[in-house]
Structure formats: C-alpha cells, structure tokens
Design a protein around this motif. Sequence first.
Motif, PDB file in Angstrom:
ATOM      1  N   VAL A  39      19.219   7.466  32.630  1.00 31.89           N
ATOM      2  CA  VAL A  39      20.275   8.290  32.028  1.00 31.89           C
ATOM      3  C   VAL A  39      19.711   9.638  31.562  1.00 31.89           C
ATOM      4  CG1 VAL A  39      21.915   8.428  30.109  1.00 31.89           C
ATOM      5  CG2 VAL A  39      21.685   6.303  31.408  1.00 31.89           C
ATOM      6  N   GLU A  40      18.448   9.612  31.139  1.00 30.31           N
ATOM      7  CA  GLU A  40      17.838  10.873  30.699  1.00 30.31           C
ATOM      8  C   GLU A  40      17.887  11.928  31.812  1.00 30.31           C
ATOM      9  OE1 GLU A  40      13.747  10.659  29.521  1.00 30.31           O
ATOM     10  OE2 GLU A  40      13.912  12.541  28.381  1.00 30.31           O
ATOM     11  N   LYS A  41      17.791  11.459  33.061  1.00 31.59           N
ATOM     12  CA  LYS A  41      17.798  12.408  34.185  1.00 31.59           C
ATOM     13  C   LYS A  41      19.147  13.131  34.304  1.00 31.59           C
ATOM     14  CE  LYS A  41      14.401   9.734  36.754  1.00 31.59           C
ATOM     15  NZ  LYS A  41      14.188   8.805  37.875  1.00 31.59           N
ATOM     16  N   ILE A  42      20.224  12.485  33.870  1.00 34.98           N
ATOM     17  CA  ILE A  42      21.531  13.159  33.870  1.00 34.98           C
ATOM     18  C   ILE A  42      21.485  14.358  32.934  1.00 34.98           C
ATOM     19  CG2 ILE A  42      23.950  12.980  33.170  1.00 34.98           C
ATOM     20  CD1 ILE A  42      23.941  10.063  33.979  1.00 34.98           C
ATOM     21  N   PHE A  43      20.983  14.124  31.733  1.00 38.81           N
ATOM     22  CA  PHE A  43      20.946  15.209  30.748  1.00 38.81           C
ATOM     23  C   PHE A  43      20.050  16.344  31.230  1.00 38.81           C
ATOM     24  CE2 PHE A  43      22.268  11.533  28.208  1.00 38.81           C
ATOM     25  CZ  PHE A  43      23.344  12.069  27.516  1.00 38.81           C
ATOM     26  N   LEU A  44      18.931  15.966  31.861  1.00 36.87           N
ATOM     27  CA  LEU A  44      18.004  16.993  32.374  1.00 36.87           C
ATOM     28  C   LEU A  44      18.669  17.814  33.474  1.00 36.87           C
ATOM     29  CD1 LEU A  44      14.622  15.033  32.505  1.00 36.87           C
ATOM     30  CD2 LEU A  44      15.258  16.920  30.961  1.00 36.87           C
ATOM     31  N   ALA A  45      19.323  17.120  34.430  1.00 39.69           N
ATOM     32  CA  ALA A  45      19.940  17.827  35.559  1.00 39.69           C
ATOM     33  C   ALA A  45      21.053  18.758  35.083  1.00 39.69           C
ATOM     34  CB  ALA A  45      20.491  16.826  36.569  1.00 39.69           C
ATOM     35  N   LYS A  46      21.860  18.292  34.141  1.00 40.47           N
ATOM     36  CA  LYS A  46      23.009  19.075  33.689  1.00 40.47           C
ATOM     37  C   LYS A  46      22.652  20.131  32.661  1.00 40.47           C
ATOM     38  CE  LYS A  46      26.898  17.411  32.487  1.00 40.47           C
ATOM     39  NZ  LYS A  46      28.262  17.534  33.008  1.00 40.47           N
ATOM     40  N   GLY A  47      21.518  19.928  31.975  1.00 42.14           N
ATOM     41  CA  GLY A  47      21.216  20.774  30.828  1.00 42.14           C
ATOM     42  C   GLY A  47      22.191  20.500  29.709  1.00 42.14           C
ATOM     43  N   ARG A  48      22.512  19.194  29.556  1.00 44.64           N
ATOM     44  CA  ARG A  48      23.542  18.802  28.588  1.00 44.64           C
ATOM     45  C   ARG A  48      22.906  18.310  27.298  1.00 44.64           C
ATOM     46  NH1 ARG A  48      28.986  15.589  29.727  1.00 44.64           N
ATOM     47  NH2 ARG A  48      29.093  14.087  28.037  1.00 44.64           N
ATOM     48  N   PRO A  49      23.458  18.690  26.140  1.00 40.61           N
ATOM     49  CA  PRO A  49      22.909  18.182  24.879  1.00 40.61           C
ATOM     50  C   PRO A  49      23.077  16.665  24.811  1.00 40.61           C
ATOM     51  CG  PRO A  49      24.736  19.733  24.476  1.00 40.61           C
ATOM     52  CD  PRO A  49      24.641  19.545  25.946  1.00 40.61           C
ATOM     53  N   SER A  50      22.074  15.947  24.309  1.00 42.86           N
ATOM     54  CA  SER A  50      22.126  14.484  24.378  1.00 42.86           C
ATOM     55  C   SER A  50      22.891  13.870  23.211  1.00 42.86           C
ATOM     56  CB  SER A  50      20.722  13.894  24.486  1.00 42.86           C
ATOM     57  OG  SER A  50      19.949  14.366  23.411  1.00 42.86           O
ATOM     58  N   ASP A  51      23.552  14.684  22.378  1.00 42.99           N
ATOM     59  CA  ASP A  51      24.408  14.088  21.338  1.00 42.99           C
ATOM     60  C   ASP A  51      25.835  13.927  21.848  1.00 42.99           C
ATOM     61  OD1 ASP A  51      24.986  16.798  21.444  1.00 42.99           O
ATOM     62  OD2 ASP A  51      25.436  16.943  19.298  1.00 42.99           O
ATOM     63  N   ASN A  52      26.025  14.151  23.150  1.00 45.55           N
ATOM     64  CA  ASN A  52      27.350  14.061  23.749  1.00 45.55           C
ATOM     65  C   ASN A  52      27.401  12.819  24.639  1.00 45.55           C
ATOM     66  OD1 ASN A  52      29.839  14.577  24.798  1.00 45.55           O
ATOM     67  ND2 ASN A  52      29.263  16.458  25.869  1.00 45.55           N
ATOM     68  N   PRO A  53      28.127  11.752  24.212  1.00 53.03           N
ATOM     69  CA  PRO A  53      28.072  10.493  24.955  1.00 53.03           C
ATOM     70  C   PRO A  53      28.708  10.570  26.342  1.00 53.03           C
ATOM     71  CG  PRO A  53      29.729  10.385  23.222  1.00 53.03           C
ATOM     72  CD  PRO A  53      29.015  11.689  23.040  1.00 53.03           C
ATOM     73  N   LEU A  54      28.274   9.681  27.231  1.00 53.98           N
ATOM     74  CA  LEU A  54      28.737   9.652  28.620  1.00 53.98           C
ATOM     75  C   LEU A  54      29.703   8.492  28.849  1.00 53.98           C
ATOM     76  CD1 LEU A  54      25.232   9.987  30.322  1.00 53.98           C
ATOM     77  CD2 LEU A  54      26.770  11.820  29.580  1.00 53.98           C
ATOM     78  N   ILE A  55      30.525   8.629  29.880  1.00 57.50           N
ATOM     79  CA  ILE A  55      31.457   7.567  30.261  1.00 57.50           C
ATOM     80  C   ILE A  55      30.754   6.594  31.208  1.00 57.50           C
ATOM     81  CG2 ILE A  55      33.559   7.108  31.604  1.00 57.50           C
ATOM     82  CD1 ILE A  55      34.607   9.823  30.486  1.00 57.50           C
ATOM     83  N   VAL A  56      30.979   5.288  30.994  1.00 60.96           N
ATOM     84  CA  VAL A  56      30.416   4.271  31.881  1.00 60.96           C
ATOM     85  C   VAL A  56      31.477   3.846  32.884  1.00 60.96           C
ATOM     86  CG1 VAL A  56      29.481   1.940  32.018  1.00 60.96           C
ATOM     87  CG2 VAL A  56      28.747   3.482  30.181  1.00 60.96           C
ATOM     88  N   HIS A  57      31.107   3.850  34.172  1.00 59.30           N
ATOM     89  CA  HIS A  57      32.035   3.508  35.252  1.00 59.30           C
ATOM     90  C   HIS A  57      31.732   2.113  35.778  1.00 59.30           C
ATOM     91  CE1 HIS A  57      32.159   7.827  34.885  1.00 59.30           C
ATOM     92  NE2 HIS A  57      33.221   7.894  35.663  1.00 59.30           N
ATOM     93  N   ILE A  58      32.777   1.325  35.983  1.00 62.49           N
ATOM     94  CA  ILE A  58      32.604   0.004  36.581  1.00 62.49           C
ATOM     95  C   ILE A  58      33.505  -0.121  37.809  1.00 62.49           C
ATOM     96  CG2 ILE A  58      31.867  -1.119  34.432  1.00 62.49           C
ATOM     97  CD1 ILE A  58      34.714  -2.217  34.127  1.00 62.49           C
ATOM     98  N   GLY A  59      33.081  -0.976  38.738  1.00 65.33           N
ATOM     99  CA  GLY A  59      33.847  -1.151  39.967  1.00 65.33           C
ATOM    100  C   GLY A  59      34.659  -2.432  39.962  1.00 65.33           C
ATOM    101  N   GLU A  60      34.322  -3.321  39.013  1.00 67.30           N
ATOM    102  CA  GLU A  60      35.024  -4.598  38.931  1.00 67.30           C
ATOM    103  C   GLU A  60      35.137  -5.012  37.472  1.00 67.30           C
ATOM    104  OE1 GLU A  60      33.844  -7.180  42.810  1.00 67.30           O
ATOM    105  OE2 GLU A  60      32.169  -6.270  41.739  1.00 67.30           O
ATOM    106  N   ARG A  61      36.251  -5.703  37.155  1.00 67.51           N
ATOM    107  CA  ARG A  61      36.477  -6.105  35.763  1.00 67.51           C
ATOM    108  C   ARG A  61      35.358  -7.017  35.256  1.00 67.51           C
ATOM    109  NH1 ARG A  61      41.981  -5.415  33.993  1.00 67.51           N
ATOM    110  NH2 ARG A  61      41.770  -6.852  32.269  1.00 67.51           N
ATOM    111  N   ASN A  62      34.726  -7.790  36.160  1.00 65.47           N
ATOM    112  CA  ASN A  62      33.693  -8.717  35.679  1.00 65.47           C
ATOM    113  C   ASN A  62      32.416  -8.007  35.193  1.00 65.47           C
ATOM    114  OD1 ASN A  62      32.286  -8.073  38.000  1.00 65.47           O
ATOM    115  ND2 ASN A  62      32.792  -9.995  39.068  1.00 65.47           N
ATOM    116  N   GLN A  63      32.344  -6.677  35.383  1.00 66.59           N
ATOM    117  CA  GLN A  63      31.208  -5.928  34.812  1.00 66.59           C
ATOM    118  C   GLN A  63      31.447  -5.552  33.347  1.00 66.59           C
ATOM    119  OE1 GLN A  63      31.052  -2.708  37.831  1.00 66.59           O
ATOM    120  NE2 GLN A  63      28.959  -3.388  38.256  1.00 66.59           N
ATOM    121  N   LEU A  64      32.675  -5.762  32.872  1.00 63.62           N
ATOM    122  CA  LEU A  64      33.036  -5.318  31.526  1.00 63.62           C
ATOM    123  C   LEU A  64      32.199  -5.970  30.417  1.00 63.62           C
ATOM    124  CD1 LEU A  64      35.002  -3.214  30.533  1.00 63.62           C
ATOM    125  CD2 LEU A  64      36.777  -4.975  30.442  1.00 63.62           C
TER     126      LEU A  64
END
Length: 351
Positions: free
Chosen positions: A50-75
């Motif tokens: 996940v750290e690589k997302i912040f590095l690539a975007k240049g995004r401050p890390s106090d801003n939470p990210l959305i988690v994506h799932i493809g199936e309800r059983n991952q919830l």
Amino acid sequence: DKHVEKNVENLQSCTQIVDAAALLRSGEVVAFPTETVYGLGANALSDESVEKIFLAKGRPSDNPLIVHIGERNQLPTVARHIPEKGNRLMEAFWPGPLTIILPKTDQVASLVTAGLDSVGVRMPDHKIALALLKEADVPIAAPSANRSGRPSPTTAAHVLADLDGRIAGVLDGGPTGVGVESTVIDVTVDPPIILRPGGVTREELEAVIGHVELDPSFEVGAVETPRAPGMKYTHYAPEGEMWLVTGEADKVRRQQADMLREAKRNGLRTGVLATEESADFWGGFAEADVVLSVGSTARLDEVAQQLYAALRQFDEEKVQYIVSETFSREGLGMAVMNRLEKAAGGRVLSV
Ligand code: TXA
Ligand code: MG
C-alpha cells in the motif's frame, strides 16, 4: 533506478488480467478501470504494498483508501461487523459506485485506513475490475489513479499521463461510464452520513434506508472541515485558476464575460467549461480561447462522465483562467457541483 526500469517494461506487457493479478499478489501497484474512475490498486492486507500507492501518487498518508472486493465472501476479511443498513445498501447497490464505511478488521493494513478504526469498502460494477479482483483473490486498496491533486483519470491515457514509469502497469478498459467517484457513506453511525457525494445519489440511498445525513461541508455555502479526510485536500483541480459564478442567468453571463475580458487584458489564456446550451454563445465570444462543452444541463450523467476529461483538456491547452457553468444539485448534480467546487478551490462568486 532498477525498480523503475522493471516497471516500465511491465507497462508494455501488462495487458492481461492474469498478469495484473499476479503483479498485485506479488506486492506491486497496478491501475485498473472501474465504472467510476480508474483506480490504482495494491494488496490491502500489506502495508509494504500500500505504501507504493502513496509513493506513486504523491498522496499524503493521512488520507485513507477505499478497499475493493470482487465477491461478498471477501467482506469478513476486511470488515468486523456489518450494520443492518449496510447490508441493505450492499443488496441494493453492489456491485456499484457506493463505498460503505464499516468497522475494520486487524488484517487491513494500517496504511489503508490512516490509523482509523473503520474501512471504506466497495464492489465496483465493471467487468475488468471484477475479474481482476477475483483473480487477485485479496482485497485491493485503490484510490483514483491520478497524481495527488490532479483530476481523477477516466481513461488509461489519463493514468499514463500522470503515472507512467511509477506503477507496474495499467489495464485499459476504455473510458469509464460514471465519470465521478463513488459515493462514500458511513453506516457506523445512525442515521448514516454521506461523506462524499458520488455515483449513487442521496435520493437513491434514501429510497432504500430512509433518511441519510449529509456531511455539513457540502451544504451550499458551507465552511466546515469535511469528515472524510480526503475531502479537505485540493482535488480534481486543473492547473488554471477556475471560477464558478452563481445567480440569475443574465447576470451570471455578464459577470463571466467581464471576468474573461479582464483575464485577457492581463494576458492570460482563457477557457470556459460550457454546456451544450451555452457552447455556441461562448464559441462566438472573442475573449474565450478554449470552450469545452461537458454536455446538456438536462443530462447530468453525461456531464459527470465528461467532467474530468474536460478539466485535463484545459491543462493540455495551457489554459490559465477558466470560468465554469454551474449545475443543479439534484441527483448526480450534487457530486458534479462538489467536484467543480473542489476544482475551483473555493473561488465561487455570487452575483
Ligand atoms: O470511485 C471511487 O471510489 C474510486 C475508484 C477507484 O473506486 N476510488 C476513490 O478512492 O475515489 P480515493 O482514495 O481517491 O477516495 C477515498 C475517499 C476519500 O474521500 C477518503 O477520505 C474516504 O474515501 N475514506 C476512505 N476510507 C475512509 C474511512 N475509513 N473513513 C472516512 N472516509 C474514508
Ligand atoms: Mg481521488
């Protein structure tokens, strides 16, 4: 830099969902289309990834990210508990442009939630995204795949314009359908509260779970600090200085014309974010250098779909001063106006 070189190579060859899923599983970041905007994904259970997302975007890390799932059983992997209204929303709107804030499990990487005890989860309504998520078989944290502060990407070309050489690859699914991000709703409180307006409208939510509150920061003329941490940053902004003018139609147009004349006198390259209805007028107006129509005021779904591409186009055409039309706040209009207000960075004039 060896790492970057490897990534550039992958960018060429990463055309398949299976390759992309393998990259995600091995801890790399990959961009993919969703029905809203392109996301930049990483394994949501790994802080290192996940750290690589912040590095690539240049995004401050106090801003939470959305988690994506493809199936309800991952919830259960990401959410500790689903409040009853959360369940009803999932039934009604998943897969779709709705992110639901839920109490998080310990498995979610702490960088995803910026230390919060809750996590935003959504199941996107897009064939490629769903196939990728199922193949990756881990929940995927994904913010929009733009450099921080830039308009969100609605094509793979937008992603590459911002992130080429900084990510392991991008899956190209063509232009996205909704065009603005998902609605974020917090169901850990009752009544639930909309933290970010988006692809699912308040009216649609209320038809399923009754009254929902709105974060006070999107009421007209509000000054409060938004509760969704991400909403406080300058977002979605073109490089030029953008202005919104509201009020009675004739007065608005006169004011907009004056502002464009003044900007031209100051030697600036000017633009108008116009509608189908106003594009002809502005097209014939000598002081408007670049006129971009985002569609009819009567078709807010088209406006939403075209909005970010228009903001990026102004940058490409080196526009330095932009006046924008405004839209009704009903339905999708709430999300459209929210993004325009962000893009204008508070430069709203009432006449
Ligand atoms: O449509 C979308 O939602 C896109 C696509 C890629 O799925 N994703 C997206 O992610 O827009 P991002 O990270 O750019 O926006 C996440 C928003 C931010 O406003 C963030 O503050 C809020 O959701 N958010 C995430 N987790 C939260 C939490 N636990 N509590 C409150 N707000 C949260
Ligand atoms: Mg974003």
